[in-house]
Design a protein around this motif. Structure first.
Motif, PDB file in Angstrom:
ATOM      1  N   VAL A 258      14.887  -6.702  45.876  1.00 23.56           N
ATOM      2  CA  VAL A 258      14.722  -5.247  45.740  1.00 23.56           C
ATOM      3  C   VAL A 258      13.289  -4.902  45.334  1.00 23.56           C
ATOM      4  CG1 VAL A 258      15.556  -3.156  44.559  1.00 23.56           C
ATOM      5  CG2 VAL A 258      17.113  -5.102  44.885  1.00 23.56           C
ATOM      6  N   LEU A 259      12.723  -3.908  46.017  1.00 24.00           N
ATOM      7  CA  LEU A 259      11.474  -3.296  45.554  1.00 24.00           C
ATOM      8  C   LEU A 259      11.818  -1.893  45.090  1.00 24.00           C
ATOM      9  CD1 LEU A 259       8.317  -3.198  45.312  1.00 24.00           C
ATOM     10  CD2 LEU A 259       8.353  -2.146  47.589  1.00 24.00           C
ATOM     11  N   ALA A 260      11.568  -1.594  43.814  1.00 26.41           N
ATOM     12  CA  ALA A 260      11.890  -0.276  43.249  1.00 26.41           C
ATOM     13  C   ALA A 260      10.595   0.426  42.864  1.00 26.41           C
ATOM     14  CB  ALA A 260      12.782  -0.438  42.021  1.00 26.41           C
ATOM     15  N   VAL A 261      10.291   1.531  43.538  1.00 26.15           N
ATOM     16  CA  VAL A 261       9.072   2.291  43.236  1.00 26.15           C
ATOM     17  C   VAL A 261       9.486   3.635  42.647  1.00 26.15           C
ATOM     18  CG1 VAL A 261       6.949   3.264  44.160  1.00 26.15           C
ATOM     19  CG2 VAL A 261       7.885   1.163  45.161  1.00 26.15           C
ATOM     20  N   PHE A 262       9.268   3.784  41.357  1.00 25.91           N
ATOM     21  CA  PHE A 262       9.666   5.000  40.635  1.00 25.91           C
ATOM     22  C   PHE A 262       8.520   6.002  40.603  1.00 25.91           C
ATOM     23  CE2 PHE A 262      12.213   1.582  38.894  1.00 25.91           C
ATOM     24  CZ  PHE A 262      13.472   2.135  38.827  1.00 25.91           C
ATOM     25  N   ASP A 263       8.872   7.252  40.339  1.00 24.94           N
ATOM     26  CA  ASP A 263       7.865   8.286  40.131  1.00 24.94           C
ATOM     27  C   ASP A 263       7.787   8.595  38.624  1.00 24.94           C
ATOM     28  OD1 ASP A 263       5.980  10.242  40.617  1.00 24.94           O
ATOM     29  OD2 ASP A 263       7.400  11.707  41.442  1.00 24.94           O
ATOM     30  N   ASN A 264       6.760   9.322  38.253  1.00 26.63           N
ATOM     31  CA  ASN A 264       6.639   9.925  36.913  1.00 26.63           C
ATOM     32  C   ASN A 264       6.570   8.928  35.762  1.00 26.63           C
ATOM     33  OD1 ASN A 264       8.893  12.151  38.398  1.00 26.63           O
ATOM     34  ND2 ASN A 264       6.790  12.706  37.974  1.00 26.63           N
ATOM     35  N   GLU A 265       6.056   7.722  36.030  1.00 24.90           N
ATOM     36  CA  GLU A 265       5.823   6.780  34.929  1.00 24.90           C
ATOM     37  C   GLU A 265       4.760   7.335  33.990  1.00 24.90           C
ATOM     38  OE1 GLU A 265       4.124   3.638  32.514  1.00 24.90           O
ATOM     39  OE2 GLU A 265       3.050   4.804  34.015  1.00 24.90           O
ATOM     40  N   VAL A 279      18.938   6.175  38.417  1.00 21.44           N
ATOM     41  CA  VAL A 279      18.846   6.051  39.879  1.00 21.44           C
ATOM     42  C   VAL A 279      18.932   4.600  40.344  1.00 21.44           C
ATOM     43  CG1 VAL A 279      16.289   6.214  39.839  1.00 21.44           C
ATOM     44  CG2 VAL A 279      17.524   6.714  41.941  1.00 21.44           C
ATOM     45  N   LEU A 280      18.238   3.700  39.687  1.00 19.95           N
ATOM     46  CA  LEU A 280      18.297   2.288  40.118  1.00 19.95           C
ATOM     47  C   LEU A 280      19.685   1.713  39.853  1.00 19.95           C
ATOM     48  CD1 LEU A 280      16.837  -0.269  41.185  1.00 19.95           C
ATOM     49  CD2 LEU A 280      16.349  -0.845  38.801  1.00 19.95           C
ATOM     50  N   GLU A 281      20.240   2.053  38.706  1.00 18.36           N
ATOM     51  CA  GLU A 281      21.583   1.570  38.367  1.00 18.36           C
ATOM     52  C   GLU A 281      22.588   2.009  39.438  1.00 18.36           C
ATOM     53  OE1 GLU A 281      24.404   3.194  35.171  1.00 18.36           O
ATOM     54  OE2 GLU A 281      25.034   2.811  37.183  1.00 18.36           O
ATOM     55  N   HIS A 282      22.500   3.262  39.868  1.00 15.88           N
ATOM     56  CA  HIS A 282      23.406   3.753  40.917  1.00 15.88           C
ATOM     57  C   HIS A 282      23.244   2.940  42.199  1.00 15.88           C
ATOM     58  CE1 HIS A 282      24.071   8.086  39.159  1.00 15.88           C
ATOM     59  NE2 HIS A 282      24.463   7.118  38.344  1.00 15.88           N
ATOM     60  N   ILE A 283      22.002   2.695  42.558  1.00 15.51           N
ATOM     61  CA  ILE A 283      21.753   1.983  43.821  1.00 15.51           C
ATOM     62  C   ILE A 283      22.279   0.548  43.733  1.00 15.51           C
ATOM     63  CG2 ILE A 283      19.927   1.076  45.324  1.00 15.51           C
ATOM     64  CD1 ILE A 283      18.361   3.710  44.644  1.00 15.51           C
ATOM     65  N   LEU A 284      22.002  -0.137  42.629  1.00 13.96           N
ATOM     66  CA  LEU A 284      22.464  -1.523  42.481  1.00 13.96           C
ATOM     67  C   LEU A 284      23.998  -1.579  42.512  1.00 13.96           C
ATOM     68  CD1 LEU A 284      20.062  -2.945  39.718  1.00 13.96           C
ATOM     69  CD2 LEU A 284      19.787  -2.975  42.209  1.00 13.96           C
ATOM     70  N   GLU A 295      33.679  -3.452  39.680  1.00 12.46           N
ATOM     71  CA  GLU A 295      32.867  -3.220  38.493  1.00 12.46           C
ATOM     72  C   GLU A 295      32.476  -4.546  37.819  1.00 12.46           C
ATOM     73  OE1 GLU A 295      31.659  -0.360  37.766  1.00 12.46           O
ATOM     74  OE2 GLU A 295      30.844  -0.850  35.798  1.00 12.46           O
ATOM     75  N   THR A 296      33.409  -5.465  37.774  1.00 11.45           N
ATOM     76  CA  THR A 296      33.112  -6.765  37.168  1.00 11.45           C
ATOM     77  C   THR A 296      32.053  -7.504  37.983  1.00 11.45           C
ATOM     78  OG1 THR A 296      35.366  -6.860  36.348  1.00 11.45           O
ATOM     79  CG2 THR A 296      34.152  -8.937  36.361  1.00 11.45           C
ATOM     80  N   ASP A 297      32.148  -7.394  39.299  1.00 13.48           N
ATOM     81  CA  ASP A 297      31.134  -8.047  40.135  1.00 13.48           C
ATOM     82  C   ASP A 297      29.754  -7.444  39.890  1.00 13.48           C
ATOM     83  OD1 ASP A 297      32.846  -9.869  41.457  1.00 13.48           O
ATOM     84  OD2 ASP A 297      33.552  -8.267  42.779  1.00 13.48           O
ATOM     85  N   TYR A 298      29.729  -6.111  39.684  1.00 12.16           N
ATOM     86  CA  TYR A 298      28.444  -5.462  39.382  1.00 12.16           C
ATOM     87  C   TYR A 298      27.849  -6.038  38.097  1.00 12.16           C
ATOM     88  CZ  TYR A 298      25.145  -2.058  37.559  1.00 12.16           C
ATOM     89  OH  TYR A 298      24.032  -1.474  36.999  1.00 12.16           O
ATOM     90  N   MET A 299      28.683  -6.155  37.077  1.00 10.65           N
ATOM     91  CA  MET A 299      28.183  -6.676  35.800  1.00 10.65           C
ATOM     92  C   MET A 299      27.775  -8.144  35.921  1.00 10.65           C
ATOM     93  SD  MET A 299      30.565  -4.806  33.014  1.00 10.65           S
ATOM     94  CE  MET A 299      30.739  -3.032  33.033  1.00 10.65           C
ATOM     95  N   ARG A 300      28.523  -8.880  36.740  1.00  8.11           N
ATOM     96  CA  ARG A 300      28.137 -10.285  36.977  1.00  8.11           C
ATOM     97  C   ARG A 300      26.790 -10.341  37.691  1.00  8.11           C
ATOM     98  NH1 ARG A 300      32.738 -12.891  40.312  1.00  8.11           N
ATOM     99  NH2 ARG A 300      31.603 -14.825  39.943  1.00  8.11           N
ATOM    100  N   ALA A 301      26.601  -9.433  38.647  1.00  8.99           N
ATOM    101  CA  ALA A 301      25.332  -9.410  39.395  1.00  8.99           C
ATOM    102  C   ALA A 301      24.165  -9.068  38.458  1.00  8.99           C
ATOM    103  CB  ALA A 301      25.415  -8.405  40.541  1.00  8.99           C
ATOM    104  N   VAL A 302      24.380  -8.083  37.578  1.00  4.87           N
ATOM    105  CA  VAL A 302      23.314  -7.707  36.638  1.00  4.87           C
ATOM    106  C   VAL A 302      22.973  -8.900  35.733  1.00  4.87           C
ATOM    107  CG1 VAL A 302      22.747  -6.240  34.651  1.00  4.87           C
ATOM    108  CG2 VAL A 302      23.768  -5.226  36.701  1.00  4.87           C
ATOM    109  N   ALA A 303      23.998  -9.611  35.292  1.00  9.10           N
ATOM    110  CA  ALA A 303      23.776 -10.757  34.404  1.00  9.10           C
ATOM    111  C   ALA A 303      23.033 -11.885  35.118  1.00  9.10           C
ATOM    112  CB  ALA A 303      25.119 -11.253  33.871  1.00  9.10           C
ATOM    113  N   ASP A 304      23.127 -11.891  36.430  1.00 12.35           N
ATOM    114  CA  ASP A 304      22.504 -12.955  37.226  1.00 12.35           C
ATOM    115  C   ASP A 304      21.135 -12.528  37.789  1.00 12.35           C
ATOM    116  OD1 ASP A 304      22.512 -15.468  38.633  1.00 12.35           O
ATOM    117  OD2 ASP A 304      23.111 -14.408  40.460  1.00 12.35           O
TER     118      ASP A 304
END
Ligand code: ZN
Length: 429
Positions: A258-265, A279-284, A295-304
């Motif tokens: 993933v390449l995440a380019v945010f605005d307003n830093e 926004v990134l959390e929603h996309i992931l 939901e569990t798979d999402y949390m597993r993915a975040v942990a990985d």
């Protein structure tokens, strides 16, 4: 293969403001076979797919779907599209003596104000046009490629002490002049935009327009070892992340890259398209769900997952050695820097620093540390803000720069190549 530094200069010239940086990124993604996803629709995605999402026209999230399970983690690089400068206010025209017109502007973020004096400037951004549906005005990008403005400094004869320090007022000292003898100043900017876009002036409802420095990005130094340009912070990191993603999009990996380019830093990330939003959390989350995960798979993915938060660092300035940490002062040309802060202004810890150092080692790239002088407060960046939305393991890093937030910053050509090599290695994994 195109030279990465020449390509960086082209990328910077094509990206005068945040909206254009996202547009330049989008075009390059499209050319490489990436297709856009709409957050309002249901997504179907499959391993190997190249997709991207645009938020507000000023943030963009591109990804290559991994070959593994929905619960396999993400490898992310985050950067930002915005740079400090000047936004044009509504009702901006201010008629002056003799028919001259200056524009009312507001400072965006923290630019070094006096670097904006006495140079040709122009205007770029987004314009909203009337449509059938008031909730969905049409958006058009605009940029004037010719210089249009200048912010003239006061002559030294009116302030002999100017070189002893000169306090500047954003409202008085920094207003750009757009014309010398204008018969009808009211609505001038709208007229110019309408003409540039070939639309009726009455169609223009509003705009997000900024000033930009029209000087082209170029290399300097004995062997072209330095790059001078506005917006190196953080478009050099956007370019490095994008280049690495495109170079490695064909590489098979269990992980979704993933390449995440945010605005307003530059103003604290607190917008819907900024890193403090979900926004990134929603996309992931939606990537995991669209692949049949729960939901569990999402949390597993975040942990990985692992994230590289890429935002430029301060390189050791030969004239100001006293400003830097005595033992950790990265020099230009000696590789990307890992940013460390004991009070957790950066997300880096020994674990994530070790990961990035090893990535650099495997890529054959030198790597440095940046730590603030303990009596000098540093800036903040994306990493920490992001982890309040998604508890990612990750590192804050960036290539070193001089004159951060100047209208013309200086970086190292070698560091840019090193950074791309390190990011490319990361996106292979
Ligand atoms: Zn930055």
């Amino acid at each position: 293969m195109t030279d990465h530094v020449k390509d960086l200069c082209n990328f910077l010239d094509a990206s005068p403001v945040n909206f254009w940086a996202v547009e330049t990124t989008r075009r390059r993604l499209e050319e490489a076979g990436f297709t856009e996803l709409d957050m309002r629709e249901r997504w179907t995605i499959a391993p190997g797919d190249r997709r991207y999402v645009v938020k507000n026209g000023s943030a963009i999230f591109a990804f290559v779907v991994g070959d593994g399970e929905a619960s396999d983690g993400f490898h992310l690089i985050a950067a930002h599209s915005d740079s400090p400068g000047f936004r044009i206010k509504p009702n901006c025209e201010m008629p002056c003596e003799g028919g001259a017109v200056k524009l009312n502007t507001e400072v965006y973020g923290g630019p070094i104000l006096y670097t904006w004096f006495d140079r040709p400037l122009s205007v770029a951004g987004r314009v909203m046009l009337r449509s059938e549906n008031p909730l969905q005005p049409r958006s058009r990008l605009v940029r004037f490629d010719r210089p249009l403005l200048v912010i003239p400094h006061l002559a030294i004869h009116f302030n002999r002490a100017v070189n002893e320090g000169n306090k500047l007022s954003k409202q008085k000292d920094m207003l750009p002049v757009v014309a010398l003898d204008c018969k009808e100043s009211k609505g001038l900017i709208r007229r110019l935009v309408a003409e540039e876009l070939g639309v009726d002036e009455a169609e223009i409802i509003d705009y997000d327009l900024s000033l930009y420095n029209t000087a082209k990005a170029e290399t300097t130094g004995l062997d072209g070892e330095m790059v001078c340009s506005g917006r190196l912070d953080d478009l050099s990191m956007v370019h490095a992340g994008l280049t690495a993603l495109l170079e490695k999009a064909d590489t098979r990996s269990a992980h979704t890259r993933v390449l995440a380019v945010f605005d307003n830093e530059e103003t604290g990330s607190g917008t819907k398209q900024g890193a403090a939003s979900p926004v990134l959390e929603h996309i992931l989350r939606r990537i995991v769900m669209a692949r049949g995960g729960d939901e569990t798979d999402y949390m597993r993915a975040v942990a990985d997952s692992f994230m590289i938060s890429a935002d430029n660092a301060h390189g050791f300035h030969p004239n100001y050695g006293e400003k830097y940490d005595p033992t950790n002062h990265p020099t230009l040309g000696h590789g990307p820097c890992i940013k460390v802060n004991a009070n957790c202004k950066y997300m880096t810890d020994a674990d994530s620093a070790a990961v990035f150092a090893e990535i650099c080692r495997q890529a054959g790239v030198p790597c440095q540390y940046f730590v603030n002088h303990s009596d000098v407060a540093g800036g903040s960046t994306l990493g920490n803000i992001l982890t309040s939305q998604v508890p990612l393991r990750g590192v804050d890093m960036g290539a070193p720069l001089w004159a951060m937030h100047s209208a013309c910053e200086t970086a190292s050509s070698a560091d840019h190549r090193y950074t791309i090599a390190a990011f490319a290695r990361f996106f292979e994994m």
